[in-house]
Design a protein around this motif. Structure first.
Motif, short mmCIF file in Angstrom:
data_model
loop_
_atom_site.label_atom_id
_atom_site.label_comp_id
_atom_site.label_asym_id
_atom_site.label_seq_id
_atom_site.Cartn_x
_atom_site.Cartn_y
_atom_site.Cartn_z
N UNK A 18 1.00 -4.29 3.62
CA UNK A 18 2.31 -3.81 4.01
C UNK A 18 2.59 -2.50 3.28
N UNK A 19 3.25 -1.58 3.99
CA UNK A 19 3.71 -0.34 3.36
C UNK A 19 5.23 -0.30 3.46
N UNK A 20 5.86 0.13 2.41
CA UNK A 20 7.30 0.39 2.40
C UNK A 20 7.46 1.89 2.50
N UNK A 21 8.25 2.33 3.48
CA UNK A 21 8.39 3.77 3.70
C UNK A 21 9.80 4.08 4.17
N UNK A 22 10.20 5.31 3.99
CA UNK A 22 11.43 5.80 4.60
C UNK A 22 11.08 6.27 6.01
N UNK A 23 12.03 6.20 6.90
CA UNK A 23 11.82 6.62 8.28
C UNK A 23 11.31 8.07 8.35
N UNK A 24 11.75 8.91 7.42
CA UNK A 24 11.30 10.30 7.43
C UNK A 24 9.82 10.45 7.09
N UNK A 25 9.19 9.41 6.60
CA UNK A 25 7.75 9.43 6.34
C UNK A 25 6.93 9.08 7.58
N UNK A 79 4.54 -1.85 8.54
CA UNK A 79 5.27 -0.80 7.84
C UNK A 79 6.75 -1.18 7.93
N UNK A 80 7.42 -1.19 6.79
CA UNK A 80 8.84 -1.52 6.75
C UNK A 80 9.59 -0.28 6.31
N UNK A 81 10.50 0.19 7.17
CA UNK A 81 11.36 1.33 6.82
C UNK A 81 12.79 0.81 6.73
N UNK A 132 0.84 -1.19 0.00
CA UNK A 132 0.00 0.00 0.00
C UNK A 132 0.88 1.25 0.00
N UNK A 133 0.70 2.14 -0.97
CA UNK A 133 1.49 3.38 -1.00
C UNK A 133 0.95 4.41 -0.01
N UNK A 134 1.78 5.35 0.36
CA UNK A 134 1.35 6.43 1.22
C UNK A 134 2.43 7.49 1.30
N UNK A 135 2.05 8.68 1.71
CA UNK A 135 3.01 9.78 1.83
C UNK A 135 3.55 9.93 3.24
N UNK A 136 2.73 9.56 4.23
CA UNK A 136 3.13 9.63 5.64
C UNK A 136 2.40 8.52 6.39
N UNK A 137 3.03 7.99 7.43
CA UNK A 137 2.45 6.89 8.20
C UNK A 137 2.66 7.15 9.68
#
Length: 90
Positions: free
Chosen positions: A52-59, A76-78, A22-27
């Motif tokens: 599952x969402x893949x995100x950078x820690x800054x998100x 969520x995996x950062x 699942x995409x997202x801009x912030x979590x």
């Protein structure tokens, strides 16, 4: 199975899908995200598999406001951690 058509036009039944990224801009750590609209808002209420969402820690933010129809992701995996949003544990 549930697939019909040629490989180029085949559609899957929601019950045949094991995992959705699942995409997202912030979590937030509860799995709530922003901006998931349209397709995912229609698909996720019908879905019973893993999300599952893949995100950078800054998100990652402390809290994302949720609407009544928003369905949080399960994990969520950062680059630094894996968050189980169903329990809040890392």
């Amino acid at each position: 199975m549930g697939n019909t058509g040629t490989p180029e036009t085949r559609t899957a039944r929601v019950e045949d899908i094991d995992l959705i990224l699942v995409p997202g801009a912030a979590f937030d750590e509860q799995g709530t995200d922003r901006v998931r609209r349209g397709f995912y808002d229609k698909l996720l209420p019908l879905y019973r598999g893993s999300t599952v969402a893949l995100a950078f820690e800054l998100q990652m933010v402390s809290r994302v406001p949720a609407a009544s129809h928003d369905i949080p992701v399960q994990k969520i995996i950062t680059e630094k951690r894996v968050i189980d949003a169903t329990t809040g544990k890392r």
